[in-house]
Design a protein around this motif. Structure first.
Motif, PDB file in Angstrom:
ATOM      1  N   PRO A   1       0.932  -1.386  -0.055  1.00 27.70           N
ATOM      2  CA  PRO A   1      -0.015   0.112  -0.248  1.00 27.70           C
ATOM      3  C   PRO A   1       0.827   1.388  -0.096  1.00 27.70           C
ATOM      4  O   PRO A   1       0.274   2.452  -0.435  1.00 27.70           O
ATOM      5  CB  PRO A   1      -0.876  -0.179   1.364  1.00 27.70           C
ATOM      6  CG  PRO A   1      -0.930  -1.563   1.744  1.00 27.70           C
ATOM      7  CD  PRO A   1       0.582  -2.154   1.155  1.00 27.70           C
ATOM      8  N   TYR A   2       1.880   1.016   0.657  1.00 24.97           N
ATOM      9  CA  TYR A   2       3.064   2.446   0.537  1.00 24.97           C
ATOM     10  C   TYR A   2       3.638   2.516  -0.694  1.00 24.97           C
ATOM     11  O   TYR A   2       3.713   3.770  -1.230  1.00 24.97           O
ATOM     12  CB  TYR A   2       4.002   2.306   1.742  1.00 24.97           C
ATOM     13  CG  TYR A   2       3.347   2.068   3.277  1.00 24.97           C
ATOM     14  CD1 TYR A   2       2.988   3.354   3.983  1.00 24.97           C
ATOM     15  CD2 TYR A   2       2.672   0.972   3.458  1.00 24.97           C
ATOM     16  CE1 TYR A   2       2.353   3.416   4.781  1.00 24.97           C
ATOM     17  CE2 TYR A   2       1.956   0.994   4.911  1.00 24.97           C
ATOM     18  CZ  TYR A   2       1.766   2.017   5.655  1.00 24.97           C
ATOM     19  OH  TYR A   2       1.254   2.178   6.713  1.00 24.97           O
ATOM     20  N   PHE A   3       4.313   1.689  -1.490  1.00 29.44           N
ATOM     21  CA  PHE A   3       5.127   1.736  -2.662  1.00 29.44           C
ATOM     22  C   PHE A   3       4.010   2.122  -3.598  1.00 29.44           C
ATOM     23  O   PHE A   3       4.211   2.928  -4.756  1.00 29.44           O
ATOM     24  CB  PHE A   3       6.065   0.823  -2.981  1.00 29.44           C
ATOM     25  CG  PHE A   3       5.435  -0.706  -3.370  1.00 29.44           C
ATOM     26  CD1 PHE A   3       4.742  -0.805  -4.609  1.00 29.44           C
ATOM     27  CD2 PHE A   3       5.707  -2.036  -2.390  1.00 29.44           C
ATOM     28  CE1 PHE A   3       4.281  -2.089  -5.050  1.00 29.44           C
ATOM     29  CE2 PHE A   3       5.307  -2.808  -2.984  1.00 29.44           C
ATOM     30  CZ  PHE A   3       4.514  -3.229  -4.189  1.00 29.44           C
ATOM     31  N   LEU A   4       2.761   1.681  -3.592  1.00 29.47           N
ATOM     32  CA  LEU A   4       1.753   2.122  -4.446  1.00 29.47           C
ATOM     33  C   LEU A   4       1.015   3.356  -4.016  1.00 29.47           C
ATOM     34  O   LEU A   4       0.083   3.820  -4.760  1.00 29.47           O
ATOM     35  CB  LEU A   4       0.617   0.976  -4.997  1.00 29.47           C
ATOM     36  CG  LEU A   4       1.107  -0.278  -5.317  1.00 29.47           C
ATOM     37  CD1 LEU A   4       0.196  -1.384  -5.376  1.00 29.47           C
ATOM     38  CD2 LEU A   4       1.710  -0.237  -6.872  1.00 29.47           C
ATOM     39  N   ASN A   5       1.320   3.802  -2.958  1.00 31.31           N
ATOM     40  CA  ASN A   5       0.603   5.117  -2.172  1.00 31.31           C
ATOM     41  C   ASN A   5      -0.866   4.974  -2.871  1.00 31.31           C
ATOM     42  O   ASN A   5      -1.614   5.850  -3.250  1.00 31.31           O
ATOM     43  CB  ASN A   5       1.112   6.284  -2.694  1.00 31.31           C
ATOM     44  CG  ASN A   5       0.832   7.612  -1.845  1.00 31.31           C
ATOM     45  OD1 ASN A   5      -0.285   7.404  -1.087  1.00 31.31           O
ATOM     46  ND2 ASN A   5       1.547   8.560  -1.945  1.00 31.31           N
ATOM     47  N   LYS A   6      -1.491   3.825  -1.783  1.00 30.78           N
ATOM     48  CA  LYS A   6      -3.039   3.851  -2.019  1.00 30.78           C
ATOM     49  C   LYS A   6      -3.927   5.191  -1.579  1.00 30.78           C
ATOM     50  O   LYS A   6      -4.943   5.272  -2.150  1.00 30.78           O
ATOM     51  CB  LYS A   6      -3.555   2.595  -1.270  1.00 30.78           C
ATOM     52  CG  LYS A   6      -3.655   2.578   0.313  1.00 30.78           C
ATOM     53  CD  LYS A   6      -4.515   1.374   0.643  1.00 30.78           C
ATOM     54  CE  LYS A   6      -4.760   1.606   1.923  1.00 30.78           C
ATOM     55  NZ  LYS A   6      -5.334   0.376   2.873  1.00 30.78           N
ATOM     56  N   TRP A   7      -3.178   5.846  -0.694  1.00 26.44           N
ATOM     57  CA  TRP A   7      -3.816   7.063  -0.211  1.00 26.44           C
ATOM     58  C   TRP A   7      -4.103   8.209  -1.155  1.00 26.44           C
ATOM     59  O   TRP A   7      -5.212   8.813  -1.531  1.00 26.44           O
ATOM     60  CB  TRP A   7      -3.408   7.485   1.112  1.00 26.44           C
ATOM     61  CG  TRP A   7      -3.412   6.359   2.286  1.00 26.44           C
ATOM     62  CD1 TRP A   7      -4.245   6.092   2.888  1.00 26.44           C
ATOM     63  CD2 TRP A   7      -2.114   5.392   2.343  1.00 26.44           C
ATOM     64  NE1 TRP A   7      -3.722   4.933   3.617  1.00 26.44           N
ATOM     65  CE2 TRP A   7      -2.779   4.623   3.274  1.00 26.44           C
ATOM     66  CE3 TRP A   7      -0.995   5.271   1.640  1.00 26.44           C
ATOM     67  CZ2 TRP A   7      -1.928   3.855   3.736  1.00 26.44           C
ATOM     68  CZ3 TRP A   7      -0.197   4.226   2.163  1.00 26.44           C
ATOM     69  CH2 TRP A   7      -0.462   3.345   3.398  1.00 26.44           C
ATOM     70  N   ARG A   8      -3.181   8.164  -2.118  1.00 27.52           N
ATOM     71  CA  ARG A   8      -3.193   9.313  -3.056  1.00 27.52           C
ATOM     72  C   ARG A   8      -3.511   8.740  -4.297  1.00 27.52           C
ATOM     73  O   ARG A   8      -4.419   9.211  -5.205  1.00 27.52           O
ATOM     74  CB  ARG A   8      -1.644   9.754  -3.208  1.00 27.52           C
ATOM     75  CG  ARG A   8      -1.615  10.935  -4.380  1.00 27.52           C
ATOM     76  CD  ARG A   8      -0.217  11.294  -4.902  1.00 27.52           C
ATOM     77  NE  ARG A   8       0.477  10.034  -5.401  1.00 27.52           N
ATOM     78  CZ  ARG A   8       1.685   9.454  -5.293  1.00 27.52           C
ATOM     79  NH1 ARG A   8       2.460  10.226  -4.575  1.00 27.52           N
ATOM     80  NH2 ARG A   8       1.934   8.530  -5.958  1.00 27.52           N
TER      81      ARG A   8
END
Ligand SMILES: [Zn+2]
Length: 344
Positions: A149-156
């Motif tokens: 989720p971080y390397f794909l930056n799911k939040w953005r």
């Protein structure tokens, strides 16, 4: 001459990554030196009767039947150093987050140099595709590793990312069963099993019909670090079976049949010259930057195992993914060029 680029036939893409899966086994099957070392291989006879052959082409086919029966017939496999065919990471680190960053953002970034849970500042190609009209909310990722989720930056990025402890909720019966298996199963690596990641992704595909689906496996890297060669091979073989399973599934669905490209790669390689380093990777391990790439789909000429000398890089995968859908992915920082031989 007025060249009008032909629109690719690919409308959907499924990407698999096998964390730290060595090109040596992809192209050579089981390594007999590691197999015969009792420190690494328990129950050697079991794995030997299951996956060994004295003939190298039979041996790799036993380990990876989908790659060598289906992809080698209908698609392309890059990275067999026996032919001088190279694909390597361009980043200097040869570990996971920098590798996944390079695969999906199209360039190595020296600011991305740890596996820490830091939301990635760089735009990734899945995020870029999700911004295209026909692909809005049609891009999803399922992962065993909880850093995805971080390397794909799911939040953005706005893409749907389901990782490790995340449950699924698409259909009461199926998702309850998947959630139960996820929460009640043994977790030898402290994270959900790759089979749970896979089944969750497969059921999501059946239910919501994403156009781009990324499935991220982790067990090969975990078992290699633990020095368990039989488990590393068992995980690799099982994951090959899961790829075959989804390939057969999509060929039976009109939305996907003959319109889907499947891509398989890894985030980094591992050691080999010093045999004990098969367990390791990173900057200090000489061979760890060597990766491999397999592609099958309607736009990819069936060249099979690529035997011409050449050098490709992991950073070229992002532009290739975009180009297969007819898009040009151009990050602000100069990125890797698409791999032309994958496109007709
Ligand atoms: Zn690792």
């Amino acid at each position: 001459m007025n060249v009008i680029a032909q629109k690719p036939k690919t409308e959907n893409i499924i990407i698999f990554t096998m964390d730290g899966m060595r090109w040596q086994e992809v192209f050579g099957g089981i390594d007999s030196v590691i197999l015969n070392n009792p420190e690494y291989t328990h129950e050697k006879d079991d794995i030997k009767s299951f996956l060994w052959s004295d003939d190298i082409t039979e041996r790799r086919k036993k380990l990876f039947p989908f790659l060598w029966n289906t992809v080698a017939q209908k698609g392309q496999l890059y990275g067999n150093r026996a032919y001088g065919n190279y694909i390597n990471v361009a980043n200097p680190y040869a570990f996971s987050y920098p590798g996944y960053n390079e695969i999906f953002t199209g360039y190595p970034d020296t600011a991305v140099n740890s596996n820490d849970k830091i939301p990635n500042k760089n735009e990734n190609v899945l995020e870029f595709i999700n911004k295209q009209k026909a692909y809005k909310n049609k891009v999803a990722a399922f992962s065993t590793w909880d850093v995805s989720p971080y390397f794909l930056n799911k939040w953005r990025s706005g893409i749907y990312v389901n990782a490790d402890k995340d449950s699924v909720s698409f259909d009461s019966n199926t998702s309850n069963l998947i959630n139960d298996i996820q929460h009640l199963s043994m977790k030898p690596n402290g994270e959900r099993l790759d089979i749970v990641t896979y089944i969750a992704a497969r059921e999501y595909l059946k239910k919501t019909r994403p156009k781009v689906l990324y499935i991220s496996f982790d067990e090969t890297d975990e078992y290699a670090h633990q020095g368990k060669y039989n488990y590393y091979l068992g995980a690799a073989h099982a994951e090959d079976g899961m790829m075959s399973d989804i390939w057969n599934l999509v060929q039976s669905m009109p939305e996907y049949k003959n319109k889907t490209t499947l891509i398989v790669t890894c985030d980094h390689g591992r050691g080999d010259k010093i045999k004990s380093q098969w367990r390791d990777h990173g900057q200090k391990v000489e061979d760890a930057g060597g990766i491999w790439l397999a592609v099958v789909g309607p736009d990819t000429p069936p060249a099979g195992e690529m035997k011409s000398p050449g050098q490709l890089y992991q950073k070229q995968i992002a532009a290739t993914v975009a180009a297969l859908l007819g898009f040009e992915f151009k990050p602000a920082i100069p990125a890797g060029e698409k791999i032309q031989s994958i496109l007709k």
